[in-house]
Design an enzyme around this catalytic site. Structure first.
Site: not given
Length: 173
Positions: A122, A138
Site C-alpha cells: 500500500d 483497492d
C-alpha cells in the site's frame, strides 16, 4: 444447448489484465522508490505517498489471514468469471462488464502480492482525513462497489435483469 460466451468477455479480460498491470507497476514503483524512505507529499497536508506492507484487509483488519484471503479471492474470481461469461452483451450491461473487469483486476492485484510477498503493498495516503493507506487495486474495488450500489439502486433493479446468472433448466433455450 450450450449458452454462448458473452461477446464482451474478451473486453472484460483485457480490462482485468490492464488493471493488474497498472496496479503491479505502481506497487513496483512504490517499493523501489518509497520503501525505507520518508513520505512524499504530493499535496502538502492532503495527499502523500507512504510505503506500507499490509498483511490484513481493508483498514488493516484480519491481519495474517493469508489462507482466508486466498480462498475468498478464488471465490470472488470464480463468481466474476461465471457472471461475465454469461452476462449479455447488450448496451445496458456494458457498465457491469467494465466493473466486473475492474473487480477482477483489484482482486488479482492484491492476490498476486499475497502469494508472492505474503503482504499487500500500500502506498497512497490521504493525510487530510487520516484515511488508511491503500493502493490502486483497492481503488478499483472501492469504485466497483460504489458503481454497483448506484446501478442496483438506480439502474438494474428488476429481477429479470440478472436472470442470466440462473442456471438453465433442461430443455430451456
Amino acid at each position: 444447448m450450450k449458452r454462448k460466451i458473452s461477446k464482451l468477455f474478451p473486453l472484460d479480460l483485457c480490462i482485468a489484465a490492464a488493471g493488474v498491470f497498472v496496479d503491479q507497476l505502481t506497487k513496483y514503483l512504490a517499493t523501489a522508490f518509497l520503501k525505507d524512505q520518508p513520505a512524499v507529499p504530493l499535496i502538502p497536508g492532503v495527499l502523500e505517498l507512504r510505503y506500507l506492507e499490509n498483511r490484513g484487509a481493508a483498514f488493516g483488519m484480519l491481519q495474517n489471514q493469508k489462507i482466508f484471503f486466498v480462498i475468498m479471492t478464488c471465490l470472488i474470481l470464480a463468481f466474476c468469471l461465471y457472471a461475465l461469461i454469461r452476462m449479455p452483451s447488450e448496451k445496458k450491461y456494458v457498465v457491469w462488464h467494465v466493473t466486473g473487469g475492474l473487480l477482477m483486476a483489484g482482486a488479482l492485484g492484491n492476490f498476486i502480492d499475497r502469494l508472492r510477498l505474503d503482504y499487500v503493498v500500500d502506498f497512497i495516503y490521504i493525510r487530510l482525513i487520516d484515511f488508511p493507506i491503500f493502493n490502486v487495486a483497492d481503488m478499483y474495488i472501492t469504485c466497483v462497489c460504489a458503481i454497483a450500489l448506484i446501478l442496483a439502486f438506480f439502474g438494474h433493479d428488476r429481477e429479470e435483469d440478472f436472470s442470466f446468472l440462473k442456471p438453465k433448466k433442461k430443455g430451456e433455450k
